[in-house]
Design a protein around this motif. Structure first.
Motif, PDB file in Angstrom:
ATOM      1  N   GLU A 196       0.981  -1.488  -0.595  1.00 14.00           N
ATOM      2  CA  GLU A 196       0.117   0.089   0.129  1.00 14.00           C
ATOM      3  C   GLU A 196       0.565   1.046  -0.186  1.00 14.00           C
ATOM      4  OE1 GLU A 196      -3.182  -2.302   2.665  1.00 14.00           O
ATOM      5  OE2 GLU A 196      -2.142  -1.167   3.403  1.00 14.00           O
ATOM      6  N   ILE A 197       1.698   0.983  -0.105  1.00 18.73           N
ATOM      7  CA  ILE A 197       2.887   2.400   0.470  1.00 18.73           C
ATOM      8  C   ILE A 197       3.237   2.165  -1.744  1.00 18.73           C
ATOM      9  CG2 ILE A 197       5.130   3.297   1.113  1.00 18.73           C
ATOM     10  CD1 ILE A 197       4.647   1.878   3.943  1.00 18.73           C
ATOM     11  N   LYS A 198       3.331   3.516  -1.648  1.00 20.38           N
ATOM     12  CA  LYS A 198       3.239   4.151  -3.241  1.00 20.38           C
ATOM     13  C   LYS A 198       5.321   4.618  -2.294  1.00 20.38           C
ATOM     14  CE  LYS A 198      -0.839   4.202  -4.978  1.00 20.38           C
ATOM     15  NZ  LYS A 198      -1.270   5.233  -4.208  1.00 20.38           N
ATOM     16  N   GLN A 200       8.447   5.789  -2.061  1.00 22.72           N
ATOM     17  CA  GLN A 200       9.691   5.432  -1.064  1.00 22.72           C
ATOM     18  C   GLN A 200      10.759   3.685  -0.649  1.00 22.72           C
ATOM     19  OE1 GLN A 200       9.992   7.900   0.990  1.00 22.72           O
ATOM     20  NE2 GLN A 200       8.003   9.170   1.475  1.00 22.72           N
ATOM     21  N   SER A 222       9.411  15.134   6.500  1.00 25.14           N
ATOM     22  CA  SER A 222       8.291  16.132   6.956  1.00 25.14           C
ATOM     23  C   SER A 222       6.929  15.368   7.407  1.00 25.14           C
ATOM     24  CB  SER A 222       7.716  17.124   6.181  1.00 25.14           C
ATOM     25  OG  SER A 222       8.247  16.725   4.963  1.00 25.14           O
ATOM     26  N   PRO A 223       6.238  16.116   7.967  1.00 24.18           N
ATOM     27  CA  PRO A 223       4.715  15.488   8.200  1.00 24.18           C
ATOM     28  C   PRO A 223       4.210  14.846   7.146  1.00 24.18           C
ATOM     29  CG  PRO A 223       4.902  17.286   9.811  1.00 24.18           C
ATOM     30  CD  PRO A 223       6.023  17.769   8.945  1.00 24.18           C
ATOM     31  N   GLY A 224       3.209  13.770   7.239  1.00 23.37           N
ATOM     32  CA  GLY A 224       2.185  13.271   5.728  1.00 23.37           C
ATOM     33  C   GLY A 224       3.127  12.308   5.188  1.00 23.37           C
ATOM     34  N   CYS A 225       4.677  12.006   5.539  1.00 27.40           N
ATOM     35  CA  CYS A 225       5.784  11.715   4.029  1.00 27.40           C
ATOM     36  C   CYS A 225       5.385   9.488   4.143  1.00 27.40           C
ATOM     37  CB  CYS A 225       7.037  11.929   4.741  1.00 27.40           C
ATOM     38  SG  CYS A 225       7.567  10.978   6.127  1.00 27.40           S
ATOM     39  N   GLY A 226       5.021   9.543   5.518  1.00 26.28           N
ATOM     40  CA  GLY A 226       4.499   8.162   5.989  1.00 26.28           C
ATOM     41  C   GLY A 226       5.170   7.457   6.611  1.00 26.28           C
ATOM     42  N   LYS A 227       6.110   8.339   8.064  1.00 25.06           N
ATOM     43  CA  LYS A 227       6.395   7.325   8.690  1.00 25.06           C
ATOM     44  C   LYS A 227       5.636   6.607   9.447  1.00 25.06           C
ATOM     45  CE  LYS A 227       7.468  11.275  10.007  1.00 25.06           C
ATOM     46  NZ  LYS A 227       7.632  12.311   9.609  1.00 25.06           N
ATOM     47  N   THR A 228       4.414   7.241  10.312  1.00 24.16           N
ATOM     48  CA  THR A 228       3.786   6.373  10.544  1.00 24.16           C
ATOM     49  C   THR A 228       2.796   5.008   9.788  1.00 24.16           C
ATOM     50  OG1 THR A 228       2.995   7.640  11.584  1.00 24.16           O
ATOM     51  CG2 THR A 228       2.154   6.449  11.831  1.00 24.16           C
ATOM     52  N   MET A 229       2.758   5.317   8.704  1.00 25.37           N
ATOM     53  CA  MET A 229       2.467   4.309   7.807  1.00 25.37           C
ATOM     54  C   MET A 229       3.491   2.752   7.405  1.00 25.37           C
ATOM     55  SD  MET A 229       0.523   4.816   3.271  1.00 25.37           S
ATOM     56  CE  MET A 229       0.008   3.591   2.933  1.00 25.37           C
ATOM     57  N   ASP A 305       7.300   7.121  18.259  1.00 21.70           N
ATOM     58  CA  ASP A 305       7.094   8.370  16.859  1.00 21.70           C
ATOM     59  C   ASP A 305       7.224  10.039  18.301  1.00 21.70           C
ATOM     60  OD1 ASP A 305       5.761   9.206  15.082  1.00 21.70           O
ATOM     61  OD2 ASP A 305       3.704   8.912  15.113  1.00 21.70           O
ATOM     62  N   ASN A 349      10.285  13.913  12.948  1.00 18.58           N
ATOM     63  CA  ASN A 349      10.741  15.380  11.931  1.00 18.58           C
ATOM     64  C   ASN A 349      11.829  15.354  11.689  1.00 18.58           C
ATOM     65  OD1 ASN A 349       7.675  14.974  11.133  1.00 18.58           O
ATOM     66  ND2 ASN A 349       7.713  16.379  12.762  1.00 18.58           N
ATOM     67  N   LEU A 394       6.696  12.245  -0.661  1.00 15.36           N
ATOM     68  CA  LEU A 394       5.778  11.852  -2.118  1.00 15.36           C
ATOM     69  C   LEU A 394       5.651  13.260  -3.098  1.00 15.36           C
ATOM     70  CD1 LEU A 394       6.271   9.014  -2.627  1.00 15.36           C
ATOM     71  CD2 LEU A 394       3.555   8.628  -2.351  1.00 15.36           C
ATOM     72  N   TYR A 399       2.357   9.964  -6.109  1.00 17.89           N
ATOM     73  CA  TYR A 399       1.131   9.738  -5.264  1.00 17.89           C
ATOM     74  C   TYR A 399      -0.028   8.461  -5.629  1.00 17.89           C
ATOM     75  CZ  TYR A 399      -1.763   9.458  -1.344  1.00 17.89           C
ATOM     76  OH  TYR A 399      -2.486   9.148  -0.711  1.00 17.89           O
TER      77      TYR A 399
HETATM   78  N1  LIG Z   1       4.292   6.531   0.518  1.00 19.66           N
HETATM   79  C1  LIG Z   1       2.700   6.934   0.888  1.00 19.66           C
HETATM   80  N2  LIG Z   1       1.619   6.033   0.116  1.00 19.66           N
HETATM   81  C2  LIG Z   1       0.711   6.007  -0.172  1.00 19.66           C
HETATM   82  N3  LIG Z   1       0.110   6.420   0.789  1.00 19.66           N
HETATM   83  C3  LIG Z   1       0.841   7.750   1.394  1.00 19.66           C
HETATM   84  C4  LIG Z   1       2.250   7.428   1.419  1.00 19.66           C
HETATM   85  N4  LIG Z   1       2.872   8.744   2.376  1.00 19.66           N
HETATM   86  C5  LIG Z   1       1.837   9.241   2.782  1.00 19.66           C
HETATM   87  N5  LIG Z   1       0.780   8.608   2.639  1.00 19.66           N
HETATM   88  C6  LIG Z   1      -0.719   8.684   2.607  1.00 19.66           C
HETATM   89  O1  LIG Z   1      -0.577  10.229   3.836  1.00 19.66           O
HETATM   90  C7  LIG Z   1      -1.444   9.863   5.380  1.00 19.66           C
HETATM   91  C8  LIG Z   1       0.080  10.344   6.264  1.00 19.66           C
HETATM   92  O2  LIG Z   1       1.135   9.801   6.175  1.00 19.66           O
HETATM   93  P1  LIG Z   1       1.828   9.891   7.457  1.00 19.66           P
HETATM   94  O3  LIG Z   1       0.462   9.248   8.750  1.00 19.66           O
HETATM   95  O4  LIG Z   1       2.433   8.153   7.284  1.00 19.66           O
HETATM   96  O5  LIG Z   1       2.441  10.402   7.920  1.00 19.66           O
HETATM   97  P2  LIG Z   1       4.217  10.393   8.777  1.00 19.66           P
HETATM   98  O6  LIG Z   1       4.965  10.969   8.339  1.00 19.66           O
HETATM   99  O7  LIG Z   1       3.916   9.594  10.237  1.00 19.66           O
HETATM  100  O8  LIG Z   1       3.442  12.171   9.425  1.00 19.66           O
HETATM  101  P3  LIG Z   1       3.603  13.352  10.852  1.00 19.66           P
HETATM  102  O9  LIG Z   1       4.821  13.499  10.852  1.00 19.66           O
HETATM  103  O10 LIG Z   1       3.064  14.060   9.924  1.00 19.66           O
HETATM  104  O11 LIG Z   1       3.422  11.953  11.979  1.00 19.66           O
HETATM  105  C9  LIG Z   1      -0.857   8.373   5.208  1.00 19.66           C
HETATM  106  O12 LIG Z   1      -2.034   7.830   6.176  1.00 19.66           O
HETATM  107  C10 LIG Z   1      -1.382   7.566   3.682  1.00 19.66           C
HETATM  108  O13 LIG Z   1      -2.889   7.847   3.335  1.00 19.66           O
END
Ligand SMILES: Nc1ncnc2c1ncn2[C@@H]1O[C@H](COP(=O)(O)OP(=O)(O)OP(=O)(O)O)[C@@H](O)[C@H]1O
Ligand SMILES: [Mg+2]
Length: 503
Positions: A196-198, A200, A222-229, A305, A349, A394, A399
């Motif tokens: 599911e991870i695109k 990276q 940075s926020p939203g880059c997919g670390k938690t995912m 985290d 971050n 991404l 994406y």
């Molecule tokens: N590489 C990816 N492929 C697919 N979806 C992604 C990817 N990166 C981010 N996303 C989407 O963005 C959302 C946020 O990603 P995630 O929570 O993993 O970011 P994060 O790096 O943990 O951010 P934060 O620093 O805010 O915690 C995910 O739930 C997903 O829907």
């Protein structure tokens, strides 16, 4: 004589100790009083209230007189609410409400005020211990613990719903059959998948290497880059739990009272404590010396985290268990040891505002803030993390792309093969993965050819690697080679060099 003896147990961490409940009624006194002696904790002090109400509300008359309960041996601190049931049984036996011979019974369980038997924690370690040393004994425990009890072989275990049910059983007018042993199966588990991870690719590959060698890993972006995912999907590429591991992990959840209806934990745990968590909740301890997050993550992943946001004492407290794989928690007169072998995934971050180095947004932090934030993970903690990854955000095209990438199953196959090489290499040693190798063993297991040697020495000069950093590179290179089922060559070292920490 109005006297009885009932067998039960207490736990200290995962250790199980036998306890004898002796009960005596002095009928010369007219008051209905109960004293409990023998180092009980406050929960046990509350026991007497529960026992009295439970007996009364089951329609059984309380005897007149002073009741003395002695918990032997008296030098062991007893805790938990297991003792409600044996105390109540002792009381009913001493007053001839129960007429069976109880010498080969072990009772434990909590009572509700209505006389019902309530679920207690720590049943699995108790039963496993009894199954090794209490052959021929009959165990009685609360019906809600049935599921957990069914995975223990070689014991005769009965459950009861409430006191009346139990008295009926012991006096022979209610029939019960012992819990049937059901061999636990691990089977397939489903969870979120790596496919599911695109994009990276680099971070995914680094996770594969980390999983293969049991290396702790740090993800920065940075926020939203997919670390938690990504972190959430790491358990899916680790080898499936062995039965032994599943039982170890289940015991910890059982003691923590987090098992619920589950009989056996079949998946590698993923724990993600909040950065405001206290040291006690992370490493364990507190009033009842319960296991903490690091033990709940045993055989799985501990996801830290926002790592730099954790309290400094929490980060410090992680060092020793990261080294030893166990934690000893202490409180007055009591120390409990729990296993705590986990893979740590730390995320952060790049700076306090989150946007340092991002192409689309400007960072508002001062140079000083950025340094301080990143230095929070320094020295001894940094030494325990072998792989550092910077994750870019991404871009839109990537994406939206419909490309298919490898599934967790495919990656896991390589991880399993690499782990197998390690377990063969370290057979008979107390080493589980490459991440645990010290300098001497690294020299033995990673002989360097000329090309590797010159690559490393150039890196040492150019990148200013310390001796410790070199050891980390060698450990990781060995894992990269294990994934290819090859010996260590220059290309493996080149890949490992990419996972070193960049300021
Ligand atoms: N590489 C990816 N492929 C697919 N979806 C992604 C990817 N990166 C981010 N996303 C989407 O963005 C959302 C946020 O990603 P995630 O929570 O993993 O970011 P994060 O790096 O943990 O951010 P934060 O620093 O805010 O915690 C995910 O739930 C997903 O829907
Ligand atoms: Mg996140």
């Amino acid at each position: 004589m109005r006297y009885s003896r009932v067998r039960t147990v207490t736990t200290v961490g995962l250790k199980v100790l036998d306890v004898l409940v002796e009960l005596d009624i002095d009928s010369r006194a007219v008051i209905q009083e109960m004293d409990i002696v023998g180092l009980g904790d406050t929960v046990i002090k509350e026991s007497k209230k529960r026992v009295k109400s439970a007996v009364k509300n089951s329609g059984i008359e309380l005897p007149n007189g002073r009741i003395t309960v002695n918990l032997a041996p008296s030098d062991v601190k007893k805790e938990g609410s297991y003792l409600d049931l044996p105390i109540a049984v002792g009381l009913l036996k001493a007053t001839s409400k129960i007429n069976a011979d109880l010498s080969d019974f072990v009772f434990f369980g909590e009572l509700g005020l209505d006389g019902s038997l309530r679920r207690v924690r720590g049943v699995l370690p108790i039963l496993l211990s009894l199954s090794r040393r209490a052959k021929g004994m009959k165990i009685v425990l609360p019906a809600p613990n049935r599921q957990e009890a069914s995975i223990v072989d070689n014991l005769t275990i009965f459950t009861a719903d409430n006191l009346n049910d139990l008295v009926g059983f012991l006096n022979g007018y209610i029939e019960k059959s012992p819990i049937a042993y059901s061999q636990p199966e691990l089977g397939n588990v489903s969870g979120p998948d790596m496919s599911e991870i695109k994009g990276q690719e680099f971070a995914k590959r680094a996770s594969e290497v980390a999983a293969a060698g049991g290396h702790n890993i740090s993800l920065r972006g940075s926020p939203g880059c997919g670390k938690t995912m990504l972190a959430r999907r790491i358990p899916s590429i680790l080898p499936p739990l062995t039965m032994e591991e599943a039982i170890e992990t289940t015991m910890i959840y059982s003691v923590a009272g987090l098992l619920g209806e589950k009989g056996l934990i079949k998946e590698r745990p993923f724990r993600s404590p909040h950065h405001t968590a206290s040291t006690t909740s992370i490493v364990g301890g507190g009033n009842d010396a319960k296991p903490g997050e690091i033990s709940l993550a045993h055989n799985g992943v501990l996801f830290m985290d926002e790592f730099p946001e954790f309290r400094r004492d929490v980060i410090e407290a992680l060092r020793q268990p990261l080294e030893d794989g166990v934690i000893t928690v202490a409180r007055a007169k009591l120390t409990a040891t729990y296993p705590a072998r986990f893979m740590m995934v730390a995320a952060q971050n790049p700076c306090p505002c989150g946007w340092y180095g991002d192409k689309t947004r400007e960072c508002t932090c001062s140079w000083y803030d950025i340094q301080r934030y990143n230095r929070k993970i320094s020295g001894p903690m940094e030494d325990r993390i072998d792989i550092f990854v910077d994750m870019p955000r991404l871009d839109f095209d990537k994406y939206m792309e419909n490309s298919t990438t490898e599934s967790s199953d495919e990656i896991r196959k390589r991880v399993i093969a690499a782990r197998k090489r390690q377990s063969e290499r370290y057979e008979g040693m107390s080493i589980f993965s490459n991440s645990q190798l010290g300098h001497a063993l690294l020299k033995e297991y990673v002989p360097l050819d000329t090309a590797s040697r010159s690559l490393l020495s150039a890196a040492m000069d150019k990148m200013k690697l310390t001796a410790r950093a070199i050891d980390r590179v060698l450990k990781v290179a060995l894992t990269v080679a294990d994934l290819e089922e090859s010996k260590v060559e220059a290309r493996h070292i080149a890949e490992a060099l990419q996972y070193r920490r960049k300021t």
